[in-house]
Scaffold this motif. Structure first.
Motif, mmCIF file in Angstrom:
data_model
loop_
_atom_site.group_PDB
_atom_site.id
_atom_site.type_symbol
_atom_site.label_atom_id
_atom_site.label_comp_id
_atom_site.label_asym_id
_atom_site.label_seq_id
_atom_site.Cartn_x
_atom_site.Cartn_y
_atom_site.Cartn_z
ATOM 1 N N LYS A 123 -12.476 9.312 -26.591
ATOM 2 C CA LYS A 123 -12.364 10.543 -27.365
ATOM 3 C C LYS A 123 -12.260 10.264 -28.863
ATOM 4 O O LYS A 123 -12.615 11.113 -29.680
ATOM 5 C CB LYS A 123 -11.144 11.338 -26.898
ATOM 6 C CG LYS A 123 -11.282 11.897 -25.500
ATOM 7 C CD LYS A 123 -10.060 12.707 -25.111
ATOM 8 C CE LYS A 123 -10.195 13.273 -23.707
ATOM 9 N NZ LYS A 123 -8.993 14.051 -23.304
ATOM 10 N N SER A 124 -11.770 9.078 -29.215
ATOM 11 C CA SER A 124 -11.694 8.687 -30.622
ATOM 12 C C SER A 124 -12.404 7.352 -30.810
ATOM 13 O O SER A 124 -11.803 6.289 -30.620
ATOM 14 C CB SER A 124 -10.230 8.582 -31.078
ATOM 15 O OG SER A 124 -10.174 8.139 -32.417
ATOM 16 N N PRO A 125 -13.689 7.362 -31.156
ATOM 17 C CA PRO A 125 -14.426 6.107 -31.266
ATOM 18 C C PRO A 125 -13.897 5.193 -32.364
ATOM 19 O O PRO A 125 -13.930 3.973 -32.220
ATOM 20 C CB PRO A 125 -15.862 6.560 -31.547
ATOM 21 C CG PRO A 125 -15.730 7.942 -32.107
ATOM 22 C CD PRO A 125 -14.540 8.535 -31.429
ATOM 23 N N ILE A 126 -13.414 5.751 -33.461
ATOM 24 C CA ILE A 126 -12.876 4.903 -34.526
ATOM 25 C C ILE A 126 -11.629 4.175 -34.033
ATOM 26 O O ILE A 126 -11.443 2.974 -34.298
ATOM 27 C CB ILE A 126 -12.543 5.728 -35.786
ATOM 28 C CG1 ILE A 126 -13.817 6.408 -36.319
ATOM 29 C CG2 ILE A 126 -11.923 4.828 -36.854
ATOM 30 C CD1 ILE A 126 -14.906 5.463 -36.767
ATOM 31 N N ASN A 127 -10.776 4.878 -33.296
ATOM 32 C CA ASN A 127 -9.599 4.213 -32.729
ATOM 33 C C ASN A 127 -10.004 3.074 -31.803
ATOM 34 O O ASN A 127 -9.342 2.031 -31.755
ATOM 35 C CB ASN A 127 -8.723 5.210 -31.983
ATOM 36 C CG ASN A 127 -7.867 6.044 -32.913
ATOM 37 O OD1 ASN A 127 -7.753 5.749 -34.098
ATOM 38 N ND2 ASN A 127 -7.261 7.099 -32.383
ATOM 39 N N HIS A 128 -11.082 3.270 -31.054
ATOM 40 C CA HIS A 128 -11.547 2.197 -30.168
ATOM 41 C C HIS A 128 -11.986 0.978 -30.979
ATOM 42 O O HIS A 128 -11.657 -0.160 -30.625
ATOM 43 C CB HIS A 128 -12.699 2.688 -29.293
ATOM 44 C CG HIS A 128 -13.183 1.661 -28.319
ATOM 45 N ND1 HIS A 128 -12.392 1.155 -27.304
ATOM 46 C CD2 HIS A 128 -14.378 1.014 -28.213
ATOM 47 C CE1 HIS A 128 -13.072 0.267 -26.609
ATOM 48 N NE2 HIS A 128 -14.284 0.161 -27.144
#
Length: 327
Positions: free
Chosen positions: A208-213
């Protein structure tokens, strides 16, 4: 299914040894959640699988264990029963595997993806490797075939762990392990002792949060380490991103599909260097399909019957990019 003493022994041969207490705690927590469903049944099936000895194991160019000659240790009835037990672990999605000349014809031709990736990355010999969302561990075995020092695959799926355990039973003890963890379960501060190479293949679009990944992947790398990122992309410039209204190719858990240029920008904003897109490939009906070992619907049913370049919802058909970056 988990040989934790062997895992900790191999972990202690690396610069990651300080994290043994953390892994002991988090693995115990996860296994305590596995007291339901088919977990115990699968353990019993794997435990009772026949002991078949072989000296023929090939992991560099394919994952092949033994030959039909090795099955002569079993009667025909025992061989047929062995195959039926393997099929109890349906669906087999990542592979293919050749197990004593039994061709486990998986949904995905993961070997094709590996062939596209391996020629672009740093040599894996003597490296410590993390494979995030590794499925049943197919690529982990190919990494060992490249003489990696230590390979840790993580994936929370119980079925994938069971499939991995079957392969490991016949490959034998080696520094390749799969833990039923997600990236969010991994240690958050390796300081200077992270992995040499981190793979994230087929994961980013499920977050849901690609930057967090991307930041989570960054936390697992040592300074100078290499990230290998493979994910769905669309055509377009650095500002182009597809956010499906509901499903994408019948998948509900697809959140963001950026262009390769946008993904390069995201990596740069996340602190990665030497970023490059090394491959873009549209998934073919030959690479992802239903088989006798995965007889559910597959890519063919997820594309428009009038135009295979579009999903059934009208979005661009699955196209995958591989990007390499360093920390």
């Amino acid at each position: 299914m988990l040989n934790l003493p062997a895992f900790f022994h191999d972990l202690n041969q690396t610069d990651l040894a300080d994290w043994q207490p953390y892994f002991q705690q988090i693995i115990e927590q996860r296994l305590n959640q596995y007291t339901h469903g088919e977990w115990q049944e699968w353990e019993e099936i794997i435990e009772k699988l026949p002991l078949i000895k072989t000296e023929n194991i090939e992991l560099k160019d394919q994952v092949s264990i033994g030959s039909q000659k090795d099955l002569q240790q079993l009667s025909q009835l025992e061989t047929d029963n062995f195959i039926q037990k393997l099929k109890r672990f349906h669906p087999w999605r990542k592979g293919p595997y050749n197990l004593f000349d039994i061709h486990i014809n998986t949904e995905w031709r993961s070997d094709w993806k590996w062939d596209r990736v391996i020629k672009h990355i740093s040599p894996l010999k003597n490296r410590t490797i993390l494979d995030v969302g590794c499925g049943n561990g197919y690529h982990c075995w190919r990494m060992l075939g490249e003489k990696a020092q230590f390979v840790l695959g993580i994936d929370p799926s119980q079925k994938f762990l069971a499939q991995f355990a079957i392969l490991k039973k016949y490959i034998g003890e080696c520094p390749v392990h799969l833990l039923p963890l997600g990236i969010e379960d991994m240690p958050k501060d390796f300081t200077n002792n992270g992995f040499d190479t981190v793979f994230s293949m087929g994961v980013l679009y499920h977050r849901k949060s690609p930057i967090n990944h991307l930041l989570e992947l960054k936390q697992q790398l040592r300074p100078g380490g290499e990230l290998v990122l493979e994910t769905l992309v669309i055509d377009g410039d650095e500002q182009q991103v597809l956010v499906p209204t509901d499903r994408y190719a019948q998948m509900r858990n697809v959140w963001f599909i950026p262009s390769a240029k946008a993904l390069e920008l995201w990596l740069a904003r996340s602190g990665f260097k030497n970023i490059r897109t090394v491959d873009i490939n549209q998934t073919s009906l030959e690479e992802q399909r239903s088989t006798d070992w995965m007889h559910f619907h597959s890519l063919k049913e997820y594309l428009s019957p009038d135009d295979i370049n579009q999903t059934i919802e009208g979005y661009p058909a699955p196209k995958r990019a591989t990007l390499i970056a360093t920390l």
